[in-house]
Design an enzyme around this catalytic site. Structure first.
Site, PDB file in Angstrom:
ATOM      1  CG  HIS A  67      -0.306   0.286   2.500  1.00 35.96           C
ATOM      2  ND1 HIS A  67       0.496  -0.627   3.128  1.00 35.96           N
ATOM      3  CD2 HIS A  67      -0.309   1.391   3.283  1.00 35.96           C
ATOM      4  CE1 HIS A  67       0.962  -0.086   4.257  1.00 35.96           C
ATOM      5  NE2 HIS A  67       0.488   1.129   4.366  1.00 35.96           N
ATOM      6  CE  LYS A  72      13.941  -0.078   6.277  1.00 35.75           C
ATOM      7  NZ  LYS A  72      14.660  -1.330   6.086  1.00 35.75           N
ATOM      8  CE  LYS A  96       7.465  -3.087  15.374  1.00 36.80           C
ATOM      9  NZ  LYS A  96       8.660  -3.667  15.972  1.00 36.80           N
ATOM     10  CE  LYS A 108      11.468  -9.680  10.717  1.00 37.92           C
ATOM     11  NZ  LYS A 108      11.494  -8.478  11.582  1.00 37.92           N
ATOM     12  CB  SER A 364      15.324   1.573   9.128  1.00 38.94           C
ATOM     13  OG  SER A 364      16.117   0.653   9.815  1.00 38.94           O
TER      14      SER A 364
HETATM   15  P1  NAD Z   1      20.179  -8.524  22.366  1.00 34.67           P
HETATM   16  O1  NAD Z   1      20.566  -9.880  21.953  1.00 34.67           O
HETATM   17  O2  NAD Z   1      21.157  -7.396  22.175  1.00 34.67           O
HETATM   18  O3  NAD Z   1      19.777  -8.496  23.921  1.00 34.67           O
HETATM   19  C1  NAD Z   1      18.966  -9.411  24.558  1.00 34.67           C
HETATM   20  C2  NAD Z   1      19.543  -9.619  25.965  1.00 34.67           C
HETATM   21  O4  NAD Z   1      18.629 -10.384  26.738  1.00 34.67           O
HETATM   22  C3  NAD Z   1      20.870 -10.379  25.957  1.00 34.67           C
HETATM   23  O5  NAD Z   1      21.845  -9.648  26.685  1.00 34.67           O
HETATM   24  C4  NAD Z   1      20.520 -11.701  26.642  1.00 34.67           C
HETATM   25  O6  NAD Z   1      21.601 -12.262  27.387  1.00 34.67           O
HETATM   26  C5  NAD Z   1      19.372 -11.278  27.534  1.00 34.67           C
HETATM   27  N1  NAD Z   1      18.576 -12.401  27.979  1.00 34.67           N
HETATM   28  C6  NAD Z   1      18.360 -13.599  27.375  1.00 34.67           C
HETATM   29  N2  NAD Z   1      17.579 -14.373  28.118  1.00 34.67           N
HETATM   30  C7  NAD Z   1      17.280 -13.694  29.228  1.00 34.67           C
HETATM   31  C8  NAD Z   1      16.498 -13.972  30.378  1.00 34.67           C
HETATM   32  N3  NAD Z   1      15.872 -15.130  30.512  1.00 34.67           N
HETATM   33  N4  NAD Z   1      16.409 -13.034  31.343  1.00 34.67           N
HETATM   34  C9  NAD Z   1      17.045 -11.849  31.216  1.00 34.67           C
HETATM   35  N5  NAD Z   1      17.791 -11.527  30.135  1.00 34.67           N
HETATM   36  C10 NAD Z   1      17.907 -12.432  29.157  1.00 34.67           C
HETATM   37  O7  NAD Z   1      18.813  -8.202  21.609  1.00 34.67           O
HETATM   38  P2  NAD Z   1      18.104  -6.810  21.417  1.00 34.67           P
HETATM   39  O8  NAD Z   1      18.453  -6.274  20.077  1.00 34.67           O
HETATM   40  O9  NAD Z   1      18.319  -5.960  22.621  1.00 34.67           O
HETATM   41  O10 NAD Z   1      16.578  -7.263  21.345  1.00 34.67           O
HETATM   42  C11 NAD Z   1      15.816  -7.543  22.503  1.00 34.67           C
HETATM   43  C12 NAD Z   1      14.355  -7.630  22.131  1.00 34.67           C
HETATM   44  O11 NAD Z   1      13.939  -6.416  21.510  1.00 34.67           O
HETATM   45  C13 NAD Z   1      14.001  -8.746  21.140  1.00 34.67           C
HETATM   46  O12 NAD Z   1      12.714  -9.206  21.442  1.00 34.67           O
HETATM   47  C14 NAD Z   1      13.972  -8.010  19.805  1.00 34.67           C
HETATM   48  O13 NAD Z   1      13.152  -8.662  18.862  1.00 34.67           O
HETATM   49  C15 NAD Z   1      13.369  -6.696  20.240  1.00 34.67           C
HETATM   50  N6  NAD Z   1      13.640  -5.596  19.297  1.00 34.67           N
HETATM   51  C16 NAD Z   1      14.912  -5.203  19.020  1.00 34.67           C
HETATM   52  C17 NAD Z   1      15.117  -4.141  18.149  1.00 34.67           C
HETATM   53  C18 NAD Z   1      16.503  -3.608  17.873  1.00 34.67           C
HETATM   54  O14 NAD Z   1      16.609  -2.571  17.213  1.00 34.67           O
HETATM   55  N7  NAD Z   1      17.551  -4.224  18.364  1.00 34.67           N
HETATM   56  C19 NAD Z   1      14.022  -3.517  17.527  1.00 34.67           C
HETATM   57  C20 NAD Z   1      12.732  -3.950  17.825  1.00 34.67           C
HETATM   58  C21 NAD Z   1      12.556  -4.997  18.721  1.00 34.67           C
END
Ligand code: NAD
Length: 473
Positions: A67, A72, A96, A108, A364
């Site tokens: 649309h 992305k 989103k 995706k 982005s």
């Molecule tokens: P990341 O891998 O940098 O960080 C995740 C952290 O969580 C790690 O340090 C890991 O050790 C920790 N972790 C794992 N299991 C755990 C538990 N049981 N208890 C506590 N901590 C735990 O990942 P991220 O990029 O920070 O992403 C985190 C979440 O945010 C994901 O769900 C991801 O999909 C979402 N997200 C990330 C982005 C982005 O820009 N990075 C954007 C949108 C959504």
């Protein structure tokens, strides 16, 4: 679809959509079109591994909606990748982007591999071949479909993608915009790394500034002095904690994989990060208490809980024990639908992931705009602004006979750099999205929660684009 779950991931997104669609005025056919995945490219290609053996790689790219173009969405490297998951994630991207007014359709990609089981050379071959497959089918390009990092991918993979694209499309002047999340040297944008955490902070701060919401939750307005618990000290958790602390909140607990720590007067996330780097664990952080289990942090007395680690960490079992007044879903899908219902009943506000963690895709979009304009943000106006500010300040000082402090002078004179503009654009985006969703929620008492209101906002915006395109009267 697992045997315990009655719905696949894509079906569960459809169910959330249907729940929200009831609160909109759109025609059934139009709603069906919005929900459907427009194009699904399922591919298999051979890659010769370091040991000389050929492996057939299973991969996908799903374009949920055109649309708005381009579409992305990130590319995920994981053994859990399957067509249904990529479809669900692509549709969530459409919603989103719509909520935060990023003019893209959702998409995706996924490659079914475990990145840790491959050498860098193998990963490069797989990424480049995947990109070539996308080019062959016209599934990538700055005006068609623009991938980004997701689980298991980062700047390195994005650099391979842009390089492959450019070698197959020589002379395409906008080719740098074929993918985002690139290193700065390859056309990336400053401010991307902290974008999601900063967006989480901006979104929650806006909610905290709404007196009617805060009164209902039994809290005072403003972020200052709020007691915050963060799960995950990765990219999103670290930056969320940082921005809350810098704006006067007290981050009383941080949980990681190996455990959780509690400190009444607040934890400095950078010090904790360094402690973890030095000792291999967040536990035994000076001045803090260790909690028995890492999940104990989720059940602490606090104002704001930020799950920023994994999906499904709060379910029907532990939701009744959560004591936070507000939950900011920084991670994707940290709450199960049962937890959601429990919080709605208990009057705990859940600020939904679909928009709260949209900082990454918003920045982005800024990267893509930078690539199309072929100029770094701030390059044209920074010096001009500084000269003008110096002139205005000089006039004021001359007329009043007074001088401002050195610190004030630096602040007033400063012309915007790329990172200033990116942060400011993100702030504006998150404030507007929060207000739009709240307005929808507060204007209809039948809408059960903020998540449904966010879906309503998304559906309305996508539907309006379709009608503007003249596709539906
Ligand atoms: P990341 O891998 O940098 O960080 C995740 C952290 O969580 C790690 O340090 C890991 O050790 C920790 N972790 C794992 N299991 C755990 C538990 N049981 N208890 C506590 N901590 C735990 O990942 P991220 O990029 O920070 O992403 C985190 C979440 O945010 C994901 O769900 C991801 O999909 C979402 N997200 C990330 C982005 C982005 O820009 N990075 C954007 C949108 C959504």
């Amino acid at each position: 679809m697992s045997s315990q779950q009655p719905y696949s991931f894509f079906q569960s997104v459809e169910r959330s959509f249907d729940k929200a669609a009831k609160f909109t005025k759109w025609d059934k056919g139009l709603l069906e079109q919005i929900k459907a995945c427009n194009s699904i490219y399922s591919m298999r290609f051979p890659v010769k591994m370091d040991n000389g053996e050929i492996e057939v790689i299973e991969a996908y790219r799903v374009q949920h909606s055109q649309h708005k173009t381009p579409c992305k969405g990130g590319i995920r490297f994981s053994l859990a990748v399957n067509e249904d998951e990529v479809m669900a994630l692509a549709s969530l991207m459409t919603y989103k982007c719509a909520i935060v007014n990023v003019p893209f359709g959702g998409a995706k990609g996924g490659i079914k591999i475990s990145p840790r089981s491959h050498s860098a050379y193998e990963l490069e071959k797989i990424t480049r071949r995947y990109t070539a497959e996308l080019v062959k089918k016209n599934f990538i390009g700055p005006g068609i479909d623009v991938p980004a990092p997701d689980y298991g991918t980062g700047e390195r993979e994005m650099a391979w993608i842009v390089d492959t694209y450019q070698s197959l499309r020589p002379g395409d002047i906008d080719s740098a915009g074929c993918v985002t999340g690139k290193p700065i040297t390859q056309g990336g944008v400053r401010g991307r790394k902290e974008a999601t955490g900063l967006g989480v902070f901006f979104g929650i701060r806006e909610v905290c500034n709404m007196p009617e919401i805060m009164t209902k939750l039994g809290m005072t307005t403003g972020v200052e002095g709020k007691r915050v618990v963060v799960q995950g000290l990765g990219n999103v958790g670290y930056h969320s904690a940082k921005f809350f602390r810098e704006h006067g909140a007290i981050v009383v607990s941080i949980a990681e994989y190996e455990g959780a720590v509690y400190k009444e007067d607040g934890i400095n996330e950078e010090e904790l990060f360094q402690h973890r780097k030095a000792t291999g664990s967040i536990l035994n952080f000076p001045g803090a208490t260790n909690l028995a289990k890492n999940t104990d942090a989720l059940e602490l007395e606090c104002d704001i809980l930020i799950p920023a680690a994994l999906e499904n960490v709060i379910d029907g079992n532990n939701a009744p024990r959560v004591k936070a007044k507000m939950i900011g879903e920084a991670a994707n899908g940290p709450l199960t639908p049962e937890a959601d219902e429990i919080f709605a009943e208990r009057g705990i506000l859940v600020v939904p992931d679909m928009y709260l963690n949209a900082g990454g895709v918003t920045v982005s979009y800024f990267e893509w705009l930078k690539n199309l304009s072929h100029v770094r943000y701030g390059r044209m106006e920074k010096r001009f602004t500084e000269n003008m500010n110096a002139h205005i300040l000089g006039q004021i000082e001359g007329l009043t006979g007074k001088t401002v402090s050195e610190k004030e002078r630096d602040f007033i004179m400063h012309g915007a750099e790329e990172v200033d503009l990116v942060h400011s654009g993100l702030e504006e985006t998150m404030i507007n999205a929060t207000r739009e969703i709240m307005e929808i929620w507060l204007s209809n008492p039948e809408i059960p929660d903020m998540r449904t209101a966010a879906y309503v906002s998304a559906i309305n915006k996508v539907a309006i684009s379709y009608t503007e395109l003249g596709i539906f009267p």
